[in-house]
Design a protein around this motif. Structure first.
Motif, PDB file in Angstrom:
ATOM      1  N   UNK A  12     -14.461  49.194  19.257  1.00  0.00           N
ATOM      2  CA  UNK A  12     -15.395  49.770  19.934  1.00  0.00           C
ATOM      3  C   UNK A  12     -14.838  50.264  21.289  1.00  0.00           C
ATOM      4  N   UNK A  13     -13.955  49.417  22.085  1.00  0.00           N
ATOM      5  CA  UNK A  13     -13.095  49.924  23.352  1.00  0.00           C
ATOM      6  C   UNK A  13     -12.567  51.525  22.976  1.00  0.00           C
ATOM      7  N   UNK A  14     -11.913  51.276  21.890  1.00  0.00           N
ATOM      8  CA  UNK A  14     -10.956  52.362  21.582  1.00  0.00           C
ATOM      9  C   UNK A  14     -11.876  53.856  21.393  1.00  0.00           C
ATOM     10  N   UNK A  15     -13.116  53.572  20.790  1.00  0.00           N
ATOM     11  CA  UNK A  15     -14.092  54.509  20.388  1.00  0.00           C
ATOM     12  C   UNK A  15     -14.621  55.033  21.753  1.00  0.00           C
ATOM     13  N   UNK A  16     -14.881  54.067  22.721  1.00  0.00           N
ATOM     14  CA  UNK A  16     -15.439  54.524  23.898  1.00  0.00           C
ATOM     15  C   UNK A  16     -14.384  55.698  24.548  1.00  0.00           C
ATOM     16  N   UNK A  65     -14.871  47.101  31.699  1.00  0.00           N
ATOM     17  CA  UNK A  65     -15.492  46.668  33.130  1.00  0.00           C
ATOM     18  C   UNK A  65     -16.370  47.432  33.348  1.00  0.00           C
ATOM     19  N   UNK A  66     -17.678  47.236  33.613  1.00  0.00           N
ATOM     20  CA  UNK A  66     -18.718  48.292  34.178  1.00  0.00           C
ATOM     21  C   UNK A  66     -18.819  48.066  35.764  1.00  0.00           C
ATOM     22  N   UNK A  67     -18.687  47.049  36.282  1.00  0.00           N
ATOM     23  CA  UNK A  67     -18.924  46.959  37.502  1.00  0.00           C
ATOM     24  C   UNK A  67     -18.586  45.398  38.085  1.00  0.00           C
ATOM     25  N   UNK A  75     -19.532  43.883  32.164  1.00  0.00           N
ATOM     26  CA  UNK A  75     -19.071  44.450  31.088  1.00  0.00           C
ATOM     27  C   UNK A  75     -19.782  45.026  29.995  1.00  0.00           C
ATOM     28  N   UNK A  76     -19.354  45.975  29.458  1.00  0.00           N
ATOM     29  CA  UNK A  76     -20.123  46.333  28.148  1.00  0.00           C
ATOM     30  C   UNK A  76     -19.065  46.004  26.874  1.00  0.00           C
ATOM     31  N   UNK A  89     -23.500  40.788  17.023  1.00  0.00           N
ATOM     32  CA  UNK A  89     -24.293  41.727  16.335  1.00  0.00           C
ATOM     33  C   UNK A  89     -24.597  43.200  16.778  1.00  0.00           C
ATOM     34  N   UNK A  90     -23.727  43.192  17.994  1.00  0.00           N
ATOM     35  CA  UNK A  90     -23.981  44.598  18.686  1.00  0.00           C
ATOM     36  C   UNK A  90     -23.345  45.057  19.858  1.00  0.00           C
ATOM     37  N   UNK A  91     -23.775  45.684  20.647  1.00  0.00           N
ATOM     38  CA  UNK A  91     -23.129  46.235  22.100  1.00  0.00           C
ATOM     39  C   UNK A  91     -24.026  45.747  23.072  1.00  0.00           C
ATOM     40  N   UNK A  92     -23.575  44.810  23.831  1.00  0.00           N
ATOM     41  CA  UNK A  92     -24.353  44.382  25.218  1.00  0.00           C
ATOM     42  C   UNK A  92     -23.664  44.237  26.405  1.00  0.00           C
ATOM     43  N   UNK A  93     -24.412  44.470  27.386  1.00  0.00           N
ATOM     44  CA  UNK A  93     -23.976  44.114  28.676  1.00  0.00           C
ATOM     45  C   UNK A  93     -23.910  42.677  29.144  1.00  0.00           C
ATOM     46  N   UNK A  94     -22.829  42.517  29.739  1.00  0.00           N
ATOM     47  CA  UNK A  94     -22.542  40.948  29.809  1.00  0.00           C
ATOM     48  C   UNK A  94     -21.962  40.813  31.240  1.00  0.00           C
ATOM     49  N   UNK A  95     -22.461  39.685  31.836  1.00  0.00           N
ATOM     50  CA  UNK A  95     -22.037  39.276  33.334  1.00  0.00           C
ATOM     51  C   UNK A  95     -21.191  38.064  33.004  1.00  0.00           C
TER      52      UNK A  95
END
Length: 108
Positions: A12-16, A65-67, A75-76, A89-95
């Motif tokens: 996923x990171x590589x795809x982004x 790292x988003x912010x 992070x995403x 099971x997916x893509x999430x914003x995490x703290x």
């Protein structure tokens, strides 16, 4: 026959990065995202963050790292869930607290 779960956080990171026009990184193996020449002590948005799992003896989950919010990193992450699993099971914003992040890598 059961379906085998495949870790895909690094893919996923590589795809982004590819979607943003970067040719690298290009890997599905999270430890490969943290070569010595790319490591940084201080994160900034856009860097890759890696979480070390003692049971596996390596970085076994990563995200972007988003912010920054004080001692916390927003992070995403792909292949996670609302509980923070590395097999989600997916893509999430995490703290996440910074102390839970083992490494930061700069690929831009």
């Amino acid at each position: 026959m059961g379906v085998k779960k495949v870790a895909w956080c690094a893919a996923f990171v590589s795809w982004c990065f590819g979607q943003a026009g970067y040719t690298q990184p290009k890997t599905a193996w999270s430890p490969a995202l943290f070569p010595k020449g790319r490591l940084r002590r201080e994160p900034i948005p856009g860097m890759i963050m890696g979480i070390y799992f003692p049971s596996m003896g390596r970085i076994a989950h990563c995200g972007i790292v988003e912010s920054l919010r004080g001692d916390f990193i927003v992070s995403i992450e792909g292949n996670t869930n609302s509980d923070g699993s590395r097999n989600g099971n997916g893509v999430y914003r995490r703290v996440r607290h910074r102390r839970n992040i083992a490494k930061f890598a700069n690929w831009f």
